[in-house]
Design a protein around this motif. Structure first.
Motif, PDB file in Angstrom:
ATOM      1  N   SER A   1       0.827  -1.199   0.000  1.00 27.49           N
ATOM      2  CA  SER A   1       0.000   0.000   0.000  1.00 27.49           C
ATOM      3  C   SER A   1       0.865   1.254   0.000  1.00 27.49           C
ATOM      4  O   SER A   1       0.460   2.282  -0.537  1.00 27.49           O
ATOM      5  CB  SER A   1      -0.955   0.006   1.189  1.00 27.49           C
TER       6      SER A   1
ATOM      7  N   SER B   1       1.706   2.036  -3.612  1.00 29.74           N
ATOM      8  CA  SER B   1       0.555   2.619  -4.304  1.00 29.74           C
ATOM      9  C   SER B   1       0.364   4.072  -3.901  1.00 29.74           C
ATOM     10  O   SER B   1       0.091   4.934  -4.747  1.00 29.74           O
ATOM     11  CB  SER B   1      -0.709   1.823  -3.986  1.00 29.74           C
ATOM     12  N   GLU B   2       0.513   4.348  -2.617  1.00 31.43           N
ATOM     13  CA  GLU B   2       0.371   5.719  -2.134  1.00 31.43           C
ATOM     14  C   GLU B   2       1.445   6.630  -2.721  1.00 31.43           C
ATOM     15  O   GLU B   2       1.180   7.766  -3.097  1.00 31.43           O
ATOM     16  CB  GLU B   2       0.427   5.747  -0.599  1.00 31.43           C
TER      17      GLU B   2
ATOM     18  N   GLN C   1       0.690   9.938  -5.003  1.00 28.73           N
ATOM     19  CA  GLN C   1       1.180  11.270  -4.648  1.00 28.73           C
ATOM     20  C   GLN C   1       2.114  11.827  -5.710  1.00 28.73           C
ATOM     21  O   GLN C   1       2.120  13.036  -5.972  1.00 28.73           O
ATOM     22  CB  GLN C   1       1.868  11.226  -3.286  1.00 28.73           C
TER      23      GLN C   1
ATOM     24  N   ARG D   1      -7.210  -0.197   1.417  1.00 27.84           N
ATOM     25  CA  ARG D   1      -6.542   1.113   1.394  1.00 27.84           C
ATOM     26  C   ARG D   1      -6.719   1.792   0.033  1.00 27.84           C
ATOM     27  O   ARG D   1      -6.973   2.988  -0.053  1.00 27.84           O
ATOM     28  CB  ARG D   1      -5.056   0.935   1.723  1.00 27.84           C
ATOM     29  N   LEU D   2      -6.596   1.015  -1.040  1.00 22.59           N
ATOM     30  CA  LEU D   2      -6.787   1.574  -2.380  1.00 22.59           C
ATOM     31  C   LEU D   2      -8.231   2.028  -2.584  1.00 22.59           C
ATOM     32  O   LEU D   2      -8.476   3.080  -3.180  1.00 22.59           O
ATOM     33  CB  LEU D   2      -6.399   0.557  -3.442  1.00 22.59           C
TER      34      LEU D   2
ATOM     35  N   ASP E   1      -8.724   5.276  -0.848  1.00 21.55           N
ATOM     36  CA  ASP E   1      -8.110   6.345  -1.620  1.00 21.55           C
ATOM     37  C   ASP E   1      -8.978   6.708  -2.819  1.00 21.55           C
ATOM     38  O   ASP E   1      -9.102   7.881  -3.166  1.00 21.55           O
ATOM     39  CB  ASP E   1      -6.707   5.936  -2.072  1.00 21.55           C
TER      40      ASP E   1
END
Length: 130
Positions: free
Chosen positions: A2, A5-6, A10, A47-48, A51
């Motif tokens: 995760s 991916s974050e 960003q 988490r995705l 988001d």
């Protein structure tokens, strides 16, 4: 997973350029992972999804909601036509039609509300930076 991916999200938000670099992984080692994949995988997916609901709620909630609600309304019109012509309403398809319409409407409203909230948060963040 995760975190990666974050970082990519960003980087895209800040219009940063990045390059993919080939790496080599070994999966034949014992006791190298600290989390079980069946536990870690859903956590990354959750988490995705969180988001996604923050960044593009109209796309991920309202569009599927419109599709579901439209399918429910079209099914309802077809069932109404059949009923008027003397056919019987079947319980299963009628229940599916009602559920599609209601869930679709809730998804549309959820997308609109989340979009409004995310826009307000974005505007507040821009004001704070000034």
């Amino acid at each position: 997973m995760s975190a990666g991916s974050e970082i990519l999200i960003q980087a895209r938000d800040h219009k940063l350029k990045f390059t993919e670099v080939e790496i080599h992984c070994r999966y034949d080692l014992e006791d190298c992972s600290s989390e079980h994949p069946f536990i870690h995988g859903p956590r990354v997916l959750f988490r995705l999804l969180k988001d996604m609901e923050y960044r593009r709620p109209l796309y991920y909630f309202a569009v599927p909601g419109m599709i579901m609600a439209s399918a429910g309304v079209l099914m309802g019109l077809k069932f109404l036509q059949d009923y008027i012509l003397g056919d019987y309403l079947r319980f299963g398809p009628t229940l599916l039609m009602v559920m599609l319409t209601i869930i679709g409407a809730f998804m549309i409203f959820t997308g609109i509300i989340l979009h409004a909230i995310s826009r307000m948060m974005f505007i507040n963040e821009q004001i704070r930076r000034q």
